[in-house]
Write a protein that holds these residues in place. Structure first.
Motif, mmCIF file in Angstrom:
data_model
loop_
_atom_site.group_PDB
_atom_site.id
_atom_site.type_symbol
_atom_site.label_atom_id
_atom_site.label_comp_id
_atom_site.label_asym_id
_atom_site.label_seq_id
_atom_site.Cartn_x
_atom_site.Cartn_y
_atom_site.Cartn_z
ATOM 1 N N ILE A 38 1.111 -0.728 0.130
ATOM 2 C CA ILE A 38 0.181 0.220 0.302
ATOM 3 C C ILE A 38 0.805 1.513 0.011
ATOM 4 O O ILE A 38 1.876 1.666 1.245
ATOM 5 C CB ILE A 38 -0.834 0.460 1.130
ATOM 6 C CG1 ILE A 38 -1.776 -1.300 1.043
ATOM 7 C CG2 ILE A 38 -1.790 1.415 1.354
ATOM 8 C CD1 ILE A 38 -2.252 -1.539 2.824
ATOM 9 N N ARG A 377 -8.390 2.308 -1.172
ATOM 10 C CA ARG A 377 -8.010 1.435 -0.595
ATOM 11 C C ARG A 377 -8.308 0.443 -0.859
ATOM 12 O O ARG A 377 -6.851 -0.616 -1.608
ATOM 13 C CB ARG A 377 -7.896 0.850 0.969
ATOM 14 C CG ARG A 377 -7.687 2.104 2.082
ATOM 15 C CD ARG A 377 -6.150 1.993 2.405
ATOM 16 N NE ARG A 377 -6.113 0.130 2.844
ATOM 17 C CZ ARG A 377 -6.322 -0.224 3.957
ATOM 18 N NH1 ARG A 377 -6.941 0.489 4.589
ATOM 19 N NH2 ARG A 377 -6.398 -1.631 4.404
ATOM 20 N N ALA A 380 -4.892 0.001 -3.572
ATOM 21 C CA ALA A 380 -3.749 -0.003 -2.577
ATOM 22 C C ALA A 380 -2.747 0.863 -2.910
ATOM 23 O O ALA A 380 -1.666 1.573 -2.863
ATOM 24 C CB ALA A 380 -2.576 -1.340 -3.658
#
Length: 421
Positions: A38, A377, A380
C-alpha cells in the motif's frame, strides 16, 4: 473473524470494517497481512518524512537501546537530548534559544500556551487572551481543542474548553480583513499570544495562505508586545518546501512547536522552542516562577537518538533536492485538473497538494470522504480525504511513477464518486 478490542482514533467502528493489520513497512509503502503493498501517500498522518524505516534512523534506535531506556528528565540530562537540542537550535529560525521536550504535537502546543501565559504572569503583566485562526487544528488535548476549530469533533467536551479570540481565515483578496481584526484584538492589551499554523491549516482542510500574511501578523504582535506561537507540527521538516514554514515569511516566532517529522516519523517526540526572553521570565530564585510542566517520558533517550539521526540525514543527504523534485512532480500532475469541473480550489505548497471534489455537500463529514477512502484502498493507496478535500503528502522518497499512480487514482475515483463512469 473476532473483532479487536482496540478503539482506533477518528474511527466510527459501527461503520468501519475490521482493520487490516500491517506487518511491515519499507520506503513509501505499508505491507498488510495479505501481502498487499500500500502506497503511503499521506506519510502515515504526516509523520514519515524520508520514508519508512530509514536505515540511519533504525540503526540509531538499535544503538540507543543498548545503552538507554527512559531517564527522569527533571533531575538528569543525557547525551541524545543535549545533542538534539543543539542541533534544533542550529536549524530553527534564528533567535530561538531554548528547547523543552514533550511527547506529541498536542503536548508541544500545550507547553507553548503555558510558556506564553507564564511569561506575562511572571513579569506581573495581565494578559489572558489567546488568538487563533478559524479552521485551525492544534491537537486533541483540552488546551489544543480549545484553540482549535469548534464543531462536531469537540461539542461533547464544550464544558471543559476555554474561550479564545478567532481570526477569519485570510482568503485570497481578503487578507487585510484578517490583519485588521488581529490589530483590533491586540489593542485591548490583553492578548498574550497568537497561535497559528504557518502557511497551511492541515486538518482544517489543507487551507493555504500567503507568507505575507504571516509576516504581517508577526509585525502586529511585535508592535503590541504579544507573542507569536508557530505550530509547525505538520508544516515543519520540509513539508512546505523549507525546513520550517516560518522561513518563507522571514520571521522568527517567539515559540515554535515541532513533532511528527522530528524523528523522521519513527518514534513519538516533540519539542517546543522559545526565545531567551521567555526562558528568562521563568528563571528566578523565586521557585514560584518555575515552569510547571512535565510528562513521564520527557526527552526519551531512544526517541532523541532517532531525532539526532534525522538531523544528520538532513545534513548529509540531499533532502531539500528531493523536496524540490517532489514539489515539481506535484505541479506537473496537478496540471491535468486545472479547468476540470470535477474539482475546485486546486492548490499546492512544497510537498503538500490538495484539491476539492466538487460536490453539493462538502466539509469534513461529507459522505464522499469515506467512499473515496475505500476506493483508494481498493487501489492499494493510503489516502484519507478530509471530507471532500483530497490531499497528498507522501514521504520524500516517493518516485515519479508512484506519485503518478496516486494522481491517476484520484482522477478515476473522482469520476466513480461523481457518477461520471
Amino acid at each position: 473473524m473476532n473483532r479487536s478490542t482496540i478503539w482506533h482514533p477518528f474511527t466510527q467502528h459501527a461503520l468501519e470494517p475490521p482493520m487490516r493489520r500491517i506487518v511491515s513497512t519499507e520506503g513509501a509503502y505499508l505491507f498488510d497481512e495479505d501481502g498487499k503493498r500500500i502506497l503511503d501517500a499521506i506519510s502515515s498522518w504526516w509523520v514519515i518524512t524520508h520514508g519508512h524505516r530509514h536505515p540511519a534512523i533504525m540503526e540509531a534506535i538499535r544503538t540507543a537501546t543498548e545503552t538507554y531506556d527512559q531517564i527522569i528528565f527533571a533531575e538528569f540530562s543525557h547525551g541524545p537530548a543535549e545533542k538534539l537540542a543543539k542541533g534544533l537550535i542550529e536549524v530553527a529560525p534564528a533567535g530561538l534559544r531554548h528547547v523543552f521536550y514533550s511527547d506529541s504535537g498536542s503536548t508541544s502546543v500545550e507547553v507553548a500556551l503555558k510558556m506564553a501565559l507564564g511569561y506575562f504572569h511572571n513579569w506581573g503583566e495581565f494578559r489572558d487572551r489567546i488568538v487563533v485562526m478559524e479552521h485551525g487544528y492544534h491537537g486533541d488535548t483540552i488546551g489544543t481543542m480549545s484553540t482549535g476549530e469548534r464543531g462536531v469533533f469537540n461539542a461533547a467536551y464544550e464544558p471543559l474548553l476555554f474561550g479564545v479570540d478567532r481570526l477569519a481565515f485570510p482568503e485570497a483578496g481578503q487578507e487585510q480583513r484578517t490583519l485588521d481584526r488581529f490589530e483590533t484584538f491586540c489593542r485591548s492589551g490583553r492578548v498574550a499570544a497568537l497561535l497559528i499554523e504557518p502557511l497551511v491549516l492541515g486538518a482544517g482542510g489543507m487551507k493555504m495562505y500567503g507568507a505575507g500574511v504571516l509576516a504581517g501578523l508577526k509585525e502586529i504582535t511585535e508592535r503590541h508586545g504579544s507573542l507569536l506561537i508557530a505550530d509547525e507540527v505538520m508544516t515543519g521538516w520540509g513539508r512546505t518546501g523549507t525546513m520550517f514554514a516560518c522561513e518563507q515569511s522571514n520571521i522568527t516566532p517567539d515559540i515554535l512547536c515541532t513533532s511528527k517529522g522530528l524523528t523522521g516519523g519513527a518514534l513519538p517526540l516533540a519539542a517546543t522552542l522559545c526565545t531567551g526572553a521567555i526562558f528568562d521570565a521563568h528563571l528566578s530564585t523565586d521557585r514560584r516562577k518555575t515552569f510547571f510542566h512535565s510528562s513521564s517520558y520527557t526527552a526519551n533517550p531512544i526517541a532523541c537518538a532517532a531525532a539526532v539521526a534525522n538531523l544528520e540525514i538532513w545534513r548529509s543527504e540531499p533532502v531539500l533536492e528531493r523536496i524540490e523534485n517532489l514539489a515539481g512532480l506535484h505541479r506537473q500532475n496537478l496540471e491535468r485538473f486545472h479547468g476540470d469541473r470535477r474539482f475546485a480550489a486546486i492548490r499546492q505548497i512544497g510537498t503538500i497538494a490538495a484539491l476539492e471534489l466538487a460536490v453539493p455537500a462538502g466539509g469534513y463529514l461529507a459522505e464522499v470522504g469515506p467512499r473515496m477512502r475505500q476506493l483508494f484502498r481498493e487501489r492499494a493507496l493510503l489516502i484519507r480525504p478530509l471530507g471532500n478535500v483530497i490531499y497528498l503528502m507522501p514521504p520524500y522518497c516517493v518516485t515519479a511513477e508512484e506519485l503518478g499512480c496516486a494522481y491517476d487514482a484520484i482522477d478515476e475515483v473522482a469520476s466513480i464518486v461523481l457518477g461520471k463512469v
